[in-house]
Design a protein around this motif. Structure first.
Motif, mmCIF file in Angstrom:
data_model
loop_
_atom_site.group_PDB
_atom_site.id
_atom_site.type_symbol
_atom_site.label_atom_id
_atom_site.label_comp_id
_atom_site.label_asym_id
_atom_site.label_seq_id
_atom_site.Cartn_x
_atom_site.Cartn_y
_atom_site.Cartn_z
ATOM 1 N N GLN A 226 -17.596 3.476 2.590
ATOM 2 C CA GLN A 226 -16.809 2.391 2.016
ATOM 3 C C GLN A 226 -15.839 2.891 0.944
ATOM 4 N N ARG A 227 -16.281 3.850 0.144
ATOM 5 C CA ARG A 227 -15.369 4.404 -0.864
ATOM 6 C C ARG A 227 -14.178 5.083 -0.195
ATOM 7 N N ASN A 228 -14.442 5.837 0.849
ATOM 8 C CA ASN A 228 -13.351 6.493 1.576
ATOM 9 C C ASN A 228 -12.427 5.465 2.226
ATOM 10 N N ALA A 229 -13.017 4.423 2.806
ATOM 11 C CA ALA A 229 -12.212 3.373 3.438
ATOM 12 C C ALA A 229 -11.335 2.681 2.406
ATOM 13 N N GLN A 232 -8.421 4.919 1.388
ATOM 14 C CA GLN A 232 -7.383 4.929 2.418
ATOM 15 C C GLN A 232 -6.576 3.635 2.394
ATOM 16 N N GLN A 233 -7.259 2.509 2.174
ATOM 17 C CA GLN A 233 -6.565 1.234 2.083
ATOM 18 C C GLN A 233 -5.617 1.213 0.885
ATOM 19 N N GLN A 234 -6.074 1.767 -0.235
ATOM 20 C CA GLN A 234 -5.237 1.819 -1.427
ATOM 21 C C GLN A 234 -4.014 2.702 -1.218
ATOM 22 N N GLU A 235 -4.218 3.833 -0.559
ATOM 23 C CA GLU A 235 -3.105 4.744 -0.301
ATOM 24 C C GLU A 235 -2.064 4.078 0.592
ATOM 25 N N SER A 236 -2.517 3.385 1.616
ATOM 26 C CA SER A 236 -1.597 2.674 2.506
ATOM 27 C C SER A 236 -0.840 1.589 1.740
ATOM 28 N N TYR A 237 -1.547 0.880 0.876
ATOM 29 C CA TYR A 237 -0.921 -0.180 0.082
ATOM 30 C C TYR A 237 0.127 0.396 -0.866
ATOM 31 N N MET A 238 -0.185 1.517 -1.525
ATOM 32 C CA MET A 238 0.765 2.121 -2.458
ATOM 33 C C MET A 238 2.025 2.587 -1.732
ATOM 34 N N GLN A 239 1.852 3.140 -0.535
ATOM 35 C CA GLN A 239 3.004 3.576 0.246
ATOM 36 C C GLN A 239 3.859 2.390 0.666
ATOM 37 N N TRP A 240 3.206 1.309 1.086
ATOM 38 C CA TRP A 240 3.945 0.095 1.453
ATOM 39 C C TRP A 240 4.726 -0.443 0.264
ATOM 40 N N ALA A 241 4.084 -0.491 -0.901
ATOM 41 C CA ALA A 241 4.745 -1.004 -2.097
ATOM 42 C C ALA A 241 5.948 -0.151 -2.477
ATOM 43 N N ALA A 242 5.801 1.174 -2.373
ATOM 44 C CA ALA A 242 6.912 2.069 -2.710
ATOM 45 C C ALA A 242 8.087 1.860 -1.755
ATOM 46 N N ARG A 243 7.801 1.694 -0.468
ATOM 47 C CA ARG A 243 8.874 1.494 0.519
ATOM 48 C C ARG A 243 9.621 0.190 0.292
ATOM 49 N N ASN A 244 8.899 -0.809 -0.216
ATOM 50 C CA ASN A 244 9.483 -2.136 -0.347
ATOM 51 C C ASN A 244 9.863 -2.491 -1.782
ATOM 52 N N GLY A 245 9.825 -1.499 -2.658
ATOM 53 C CA GLY A 245 10.222 -1.732 -4.036
ATOM 54 C C GLY A 245 9.340 -2.705 -4.778
ATOM 55 N N LYS A 246 8.053 -2.722 -4.422
ATOM 56 C CA LYS A 246 7.115 -3.647 -5.046
ATOM 57 C C LYS A 246 6.330 -2.943 -6.149
ATOM 58 N N ARG A 247 6.015 -3.695 -7.182
ATOM 59 C CA ARG A 247 5.145 -3.173 -8.224
ATOM 60 C C ARG A 247 3.712 -3.164 -7.711
ATOM 61 N N ALA A 248 3.010 -2.062 -7.922
ATOM 62 C CA ALA A 248 1.652 -1.949 -7.376
ATOM 63 C C ALA A 248 0.760 -1.210 -8.360
ATOM 64 N N TRP A 249 -0.519 -1.456 -8.264
ATOM 65 C CA TRP A 249 -1.491 -0.720 -9.071
ATOM 66 C C TRP A 249 -2.693 -0.402 -8.186
ATOM 67 N N ARG A 250 -3.300 0.708 -8.500
ATOM 68 C CA ARG A 250 -4.442 1.185 -7.710
ATOM 69 C C ARG A 250 -5.726 0.601 -8.266
ATOM 70 N N SER A 251 -6.511 -0.024 -7.416
ATOM 71 C CA SER A 251 -7.787 -0.590 -7.850
ATOM 72 C C SER A 251 -8.936 0.316 -7.436
ATOM 73 N N ASN A 252 -10.033 0.185 -8.130
ATOM 74 C CA ASN A 252 -11.227 0.967 -7.832
ATOM 75 C C ASN A 252 -12.238 0.110 -7.095
ATOM 76 N N TRP A 253 -13.030 0.773 -6.275
ATOM 77 C CA TRP A 253 -14.171 0.084 -5.660
ATOM 78 C C TRP A 253 -15.387 0.437 -6.520
ATOM 79 N N LEU A 254 -16.560 0.598 -5.954
ATOM 80 C CA LEU A 254 -17.783 0.826 -6.725
ATOM 81 C C LEU A 254 -18.161 2.314 -6.757
#
Length: 254
Positions: A226-229, A232-254
């Motif tokens: 789950q941590r790895n998943a 990976q979800q966070q990395e995909s989200y950050m890349q999407w935000a960068a491509r679309n000029g969106k403000r983004a922040w990385r969240s932590n799981w457990l």
């Protein structure tokens, strides 16, 4: 079926320890959900909580259900009240004192953890942070502190992380949308802690049936997977935000 706190403790104490090679599809689960005075895990309080114990091959009528209504000793945010239906007056009149109620919740969770029964919560970081911070607030040992006495680590199942990793679907990923997607019929209204907990627990069966990677996931693999998943979800989200000029922040799981 409704459990008393003594029934829950006695049942869990008598259970054999689940082997860590147990697959998620065949594991007992302890579902958990809270309703709160707001969404700030550092300053808001639990006003309702439910634990639901599901053993393999049982239907929802046979789940062990433990609900709590808790006096949070602070006002409930009107936005939270509009969602969960609780009012300050109701909680002050019907809510139990938090020290005893929170200690009971932590006791049951800790007993289940010592039997390697995962705590299942939809968007688990919120509910885990909420119970831990509420325990701290009232001068009670946290669940992690209780587990450290036996060198156990918190074992959690988060259907939201699982779904994001396997379904690759569009649309909302609220609990109601996700249960609809997997064909889980709710038993009660959403934003009721008991109904939400049962619905979240029942997501595992169709997920495991549809996706072998979930069915074959063992308890010893669970947290790392789950941590790895999530990463990976966070990395995909950050890349999407960068491509679309969106403000983004990385969240932590457990």
């Amino acid at each position: 079926m409704s459990w008393t706190i003594s029934t829950a403790i006695q049942t869990l104490e008598q259970l054999p320890e689940q082997p860590l090679i147990t697959t998620l599809a065949n594991s007992a689960l302890l579902g958990f959900d809270t309703e709160t005075t707001g969404i700030d895990t550092d300053s808001d309080a639990i006003c309702s909580a439910t634990l639901v114990c599901k053993f393999p091959d049982t239907s929802w009528q046979d789940y062990g259900v433990l609900p709590w209504i808790i006096n949070p000793h602070q006002p409930i945010d009107p936005r939270a009240s509009a969602v969960n239906g609780f009012t300050d007056e109701y909680l002050q009149t019907h809510g139990r004192e938090p020290e005893q109620a929170l200690d009971e919740i932590a006791t049951v969770i800790t007993l289940a953890q010592r039997k390697h029964i995962p705590l299942l919560a939809y968007n688990a970081p919120f509910d885990v942070a909420m119970i831990e911070h509420n325990l701290e607030r009232w001068g009670l040992p946290t669940i992690q502190q209780r587990l450290e006495q036996t060198s156990d680590m918190l074992l959690v199942v988060d259907p939201l992380v699982l779904d994001r990793a396997i379904s690759h679907r569009s649309g909302k990923r609220t609990l109601s949308a996700t249960t609809y997607y997997y064909g889980v019929v709710p038993h009660g209204d959403f934003h009721d802690a008991t109904a939400d907990t049962i619905a979240a627990v029942e997501l595992i069966e169709p997920m495991a049936r549809l996706f072998p990677q979930i069915s074959n996931l063992t308890l010893e693999q669970l947290m790392t997977w789950q941590r790895n998943a999530h990463e990976q979800q966070q990395e995909s989200y950050m890349q999407w935000a960068a491509r679309n000029g969106k403000r983004a922040w990385r969240s932590n799981w457990l």
